[in-house]
Design an enzyme around this catalytic site. Structure first.
Site, PDB file in Angstrom:
ATOM      1  N   CYS A 187       0.844  -1.192   0.000  1.00 43.99           N
ATOM      2  CA  CYS A 187       0.000   0.000   0.000  1.00 43.99           C
ATOM      3  C   CYS A 187       0.883   1.247   0.000  1.00 43.99           C
ATOM      4  CB  CYS A 187      -0.893   0.017   1.231  1.00 43.99           C
ATOM      5  SG  CYS A 187      -2.085  -1.328   1.321  1.00 43.99           S
ATOM      6  N   GLU A 246       0.912   3.655   2.079  1.00 47.08           N
ATOM      7  CA  GLU A 246       1.443   3.964   3.408  1.00 47.08           C
ATOM      8  C   GLU A 246       2.732   3.187   3.683  1.00 47.08           C
ATOM      9  OE1 GLU A 246      -3.116   4.307   3.858  1.00 47.08           O
ATOM     10  OE2 GLU A 246      -1.674   3.144   2.681  1.00 47.08           O
ATOM     11  N   ARG A 262     -11.340  10.377  -5.264  1.00 47.41           N
ATOM     12  CA  ARG A 262     -11.886   9.687  -4.084  1.00 47.41           C
ATOM     13  C   ARG A 262     -11.552  10.397  -2.787  1.00 47.41           C
ATOM     14  NH1 ARG A 262      -9.717   3.972  -3.909  1.00 47.41           N
ATOM     15  NH2 ARG A 262      -8.010   4.725  -5.237  1.00 47.41           N
ATOM     16  N   CYS A 307      -5.718   0.620   5.594  1.00 46.77           N
ATOM     17  CA  CYS A 307      -6.231  -0.736   5.792  1.00 46.77           C
ATOM     18  C   CYS A 307      -5.675  -1.296   7.103  1.00 46.77           C
ATOM     19  CB  CYS A 307      -5.832  -1.629   4.617  1.00 46.77           C
ATOM     20  SG  CYS A 307      -4.070  -2.047   4.564  1.00 46.77           S
ATOM     21  N   CYS A 336      -1.813  -1.849   7.199  1.00 45.79           N
ATOM     22  CA  CYS A 336      -1.062  -0.602   7.344  1.00 45.79           C
ATOM     23  C   CYS A 336      -1.178  -0.053   8.762  1.00 45.79           C
ATOM     24  CB  CYS A 336      -1.561   0.436   6.346  1.00 45.79           C
ATOM     25  SG  CYS A 336      -1.102   0.086   4.633  1.00 45.79           S
TER      26      CYS A 336
END
Length: 236
Positions: A54, A56, A82, A88, A91
């Protein structure tokens, strides 16, 4: 509470980078993270069917590559307009282990909110070998008193502090000044039973004034709250 200008800059950095995405389905989320020097690091996710990281995760690596210490603020935004998106679960766990004092931007009902990473993972597992460097946050107005040794105690509510070395960080300080120090003791008391001696109050200070100040900083704090009296020292 309103966000600091520095926190808004982190969110803006993530959203600006996310706005450049969209042409490649392998890169759809951007993240930005500010370190204690005020540097904002940016990165995007790397999608792959084997489990690409991800955004992050990538930005934590980018910050580490740059020699950054503890991260202060983290934000992520999605492509296609968005906007701000929360991290998530994977993360969240990584941030908690590697940057346990980071504040994370999440979308709110009307405007972005900042949450301590521990609030995004209640009752979570802490990796026993993470050995992350800890931070102790102060209002920037306290820099002089902390730096001079006049202030050696702080009282916290719903803000766990661990004994041991810590980097003292002064929120939204334009010069991004930090101090090396250590937390030497953490004692817990009920606020409505706290004595001047337990609070380490100066002779000219009052418990009423202390409670009023804490209530301004922690608007949701009940009168019978359990607070932590944190004692700290600067490294010589």
């Amino acid at each position: 509470m309103d966000l600091f200008e520095s926190e808004l800059r982190v969110i803006e950095a993530a959203e600006e980078l996310a706005a450049t995405l969209g042409a490649d389905d392998n890169h759809t989320v951007a993240a930005a993270a500010m370190d204690t020097s005020g540097v904002i690091h940016r990165a995007v996710n790397v999608y792959h069917f084997t489990g690409g990281p991800c955004a992050e995760f990538v930005v934590m690596g980018v910050a580490a590559t740059a020699g950054a210490g503890p991260l202060v603020t983290m934000a992520a935004a999605g492509d296609g307009g968005r906007g701000l998106i929360p991290p998530c679960g994977r993360c969240r766990q990584a941030m908690l282990d590697l940057h346990p004092d980071v504040m994370v931007a999440v979308p709110g009902e009307w405007k972005p909110q900042l949450r301590p990473i521990r609030k995004l993972l209640p009752d979570t597992f802490f990796h026993p070998e993470a050995n992350a460097r800890r931070m102790l946050r102060f209002n920037k107005s306290y820099y002089g008193d902390v730096a001079s040794g006049v202030k050696t105690t702080t009282i916290r509510y719903d803000d766990p502090v661990a004994v041991g070395p810590a980097l003292f960080m002064f929120e939204d300080d334009e010069e991004h000044r930090t101090l090396e120090g250590a937390v030497t003791a953490v004692e817990h008391y009920r606020l409505d039973q706290l004595t001047p001696e337990q609070a380490r109050l100066a002779p000219e200070a009052s418990l009423a004034g202390l409670r009023q100040g804490l209530q301004r900083h922690y608007p949701d704090m009940p009168a019978e709250a359990h607070v932590s009296v944190v004692t700290f020292v600067l490294e010589s």
